[in-house]
Design an enzyme around this catalytic site. Structure first.
Site, short mmCIF file in Angstrom:
data_model
loop_
_atom_site.label_atom_id
_atom_site.label_comp_id
_atom_site.label_asym_id
_atom_site.label_seq_id
_atom_site.Cartn_x
_atom_site.Cartn_y
_atom_site.Cartn_z
N ASN A 237 4.04 -56.55 -4.99
CA ASN A 237 3.02 -55.60 -5.44
C ASN A 237 2.39 -56.11 -6.74
O ASN A 237 2.79 -57.15 -7.25
CB ASN A 237 3.64 -54.20 -5.63
N GLY A 300 14.33 -47.48 -15.63
CA GLY A 300 13.82 -48.11 -14.40
C GLY A 300 12.31 -48.16 -14.46
O GLY A 300 11.62 -47.21 -14.11
N ASP A 306 10.08 -50.65 -1.75
CA ASP A 306 10.90 -49.62 -1.08
C ASP A 306 11.53 -50.15 0.20
O ASP A 306 12.51 -49.59 0.68
CB ASP A 306 10.03 -48.40 -0.75
N ILE A 336 17.39 -48.07 -6.85
CA ILE A 336 18.26 -48.55 -7.92
C ILE A 336 18.48 -47.49 -9.01
O ILE A 336 19.61 -47.23 -9.43
CB ILE A 336 17.65 -49.84 -8.52
O1 C5P Z 1 10.35 -43.19 -5.66
P1 C5P Z 1 9.56 -44.12 -6.50
O2 C5P Z 1 9.63 -45.55 -6.07
O3 C5P Z 1 8.16 -43.69 -6.76
O4 C5P Z 1 10.28 -44.01 -7.92
C1 C5P Z 1 9.93 -44.79 -9.00
C2 C5P Z 1 11.11 -44.96 -9.91
O5 C5P Z 1 12.23 -45.39 -9.15
C3 C5P Z 1 10.90 -46.06 -10.92
O6 C5P Z 1 11.67 -45.73 -12.06
C4 C5P Z 1 11.42 -47.30 -10.22
O7 C5P Z 1 11.80 -48.31 -11.13
C5 C5P Z 1 12.61 -46.72 -9.49
N1 C5P Z 1 12.97 -47.37 -8.22
C6 C5P Z 1 14.17 -48.06 -8.12
N2 C5P Z 1 14.55 -48.62 -6.94
C7 C5P Z 1 13.78 -48.52 -5.86
C8 C5P Z 1 12.56 -47.84 -5.92
C9 C5P Z 1 12.18 -47.28 -7.12
O8 C5P Z 1 14.88 -48.14 -9.11
N3 C5P Z 1 14.19 -49.09 -4.73
#
Ligand code: C5P
Length: 432
Positions: A237, A300, A306, A336
């Site tokens: 991305n 994070g 995803d 994560i």
């Molecule tokens: O659910 P979404 O991806 O929008 O959430 C964003 C938050 O989740 C951010 O803090 C991102 O760093 C974290 N995140 C993560 N691991 C993933 C997806 C998102 O830590 N696989």
């Protein structure tokens, strides 16, 4: 009393300028600082420890095992707001650059979570020697602050560069650092200094809270992840990593120990920050699992993919393999920050980001709950002028009770400082 409640370790190594550190010590104590002196053996031959003991009202240490009832170098470093080594000899600088811990001073610096200021003093040829310059560069890169020596008369009778900065200047610099809102003014720090002609008067600076990040370990995920399709193609991305890196710099400047777990980005690792490079979400998760037990705060900020490929081809796909269309099956990656938020043991203060295009607040607060976060930082990514790949950002921060703060449009470095201030304050009160 500009330095009230500040704990400073004054390191003195064996340069003739050691006598000047008595004056520095006197000024620090007079201004309210609680100062502990660590002398090298050579320094103790130039100025008697009793002088420093009388001025500091504390026992002075030279060797690590002077007092076997206390592990003093660990106590000294853990409680210090700042370490100042004045004068710093070529020998002590070399030891610090290479991680020696063979006396009270070097061991204290090695164990210290706080910043160290170094005021070199030596013969000009020793100072100019490439070995010394290389050692100083190593320290500079690690975030030590070097107060470049001045030109002038040297104790050896020569003239040149190697004279320790004036005690008044060092004192003013210490006051500026410990009273600055940024904690440690890193780049362009001279703007924080009073001009030599107009030194700080007692009580002139407003004493601000202690360096907010001191003694805290912060782990930040940043940048994009890459999920391989085949040996040359990836799903990724447009995250630039700028926000996560700005947070790392801000946390470092506020005195924290910072580790960045970073996807592939075009940014240099900030000085004084440790970086672990990763590519996939699985790599990032492994790095988090390795590091999390040692973190007080996890943020994070990464744009983690995803999904990943259900099957990664071991050879480069060609049109012959795939024909006119190709179907890739994606499977869900682990979340994560949600893993961190749900830890049952040693759960750190956990902060996530929400990049949203619609139903902003609703989506952000839902994520906060689902991932069990302490705070969530909301970005409106439908806007072209802020967020993804931009140097600017505008964010709102929520906790489980609703809106905590809103930071209006500003460079990411400014937003990062505001965010880190809020995160440190909240993390500290949640621990209390
Ligand atoms: O659910 P979404 O991806 O929008 O959430 C964003 C938050 O989740 C951010 O803090 C991102 O760093 C974290 N995140 C993560 N691991 C993933 C997806 C998102 O830590 N696989």
């Amino acid at each position: 009393m500009q330095l009230q409640n500040r704990k400073i370790v004054l390191g003195v190594s064996g340069s003739i300028a050691a006598y000047k550190s008595c004056e520095l010590l006197r000024l620090l104590v007079k201004n309210g600082a609680d100062v502990y002196v660590a002398l090298t053996e050579a320094a103790s031959k130039l100025v008697a420890p009793a002088t420093f003991e009388a001025l500091s009202h504390h026992q002075v240490s030279t060797e690590i095992f002077d007092d076997t009832n206390h592990i003093k170098h660990i106590e000294l470093s853990a409680n210090a707001d700042l370490i100042v080594i004045a004068p710093a000899t070529a020998q002590t600088i070399a030891k610090l650059a290479h991680g020696f811990a063979d006396n009270m001073l070097t061991a204290t610096v090695l164990a210290a979570p706080c910043r160290t200021i170094i005021a070199p003093a030596m013969n000009q040829r020793m100072y100019q020697n490439q070995a010394t310059q290389d050692n100083l560069e190593i320290l500079r890169k690690r975030g030590f602050i070097i107060l470049t020596p001045e030109d002038g008369d040297l104790a050896c009778g020569e003239k040149g560069s190697g004279r320790m900065q004036d005690v008044d200047k060092i004192f003013n610099f210490i006051c500026a650092i410990l009273n600055s809102r940024e904690g440690i003014p890193f780049a362009g720090y001279s703007q924080y200094l009073p001009s030599p002609a107009n030194p700080l008067a007692l009580g002139q600076t407003k004493l601000l809270p202690k360096v907010l990040g001191a003694n805290l370990k912060v782990l930040i995920t940043a940048g994009p992840t890459e999920e391989p399709i085949d040996p040359v193609r990836v799903i990724t991305n447009r995250s630039s990593g700028k926000m996560g890196y700005a947070l790392a710099e801000a946390a470092r400047d506020m005195g924290a120990t910072v580790t960045l777990i970073s996807g592939p980005v075009n940014l240099n690792c900030p000085n004084g920050v440790r970086r672990i490079n990763i590519r996939t979400c699985a790599d990032m998760l492994n790095a988090i699992k390795d590091q999390v037990a040692n973190a007080d705060i996890v943020i994070g900020c990464a744009a983690v993919s995803d999904y990943r490929l259900a099957y990664v081809y071991d050879h480069k796909l060609t049109k012959n393999d795939t024909g006119d269309s190709i179907t890739l099956t994606l499977i869900k990656n682990e979340d994560i920050i949600s893993y961190v938020g749900h830890l049952e043991e040693k759960r750190p203060f956990t902060v996530g980001f929400a990049a949203e295009t619609d139903h902003l607040e609703e989506h952000a607060t839902e994520k906060l709950k689902r991932k069990n976060l302490d705070l969530i930082v909301l970005n409106d990514v439908s806007r072209q002028d802020i967020g993804f790949n931009s140097d600017l950002n505008e964010v709102s921060v929520f906790d489980k009770d609703g809106l905590v703060s809103k930071f209006t449009k500003a460079p990411k470095s400014v937003i990062a400082r505001q965010l880190m201030e809020l995160i440190f304050q909240n993390a500290r009160s949640s621990k209390a």
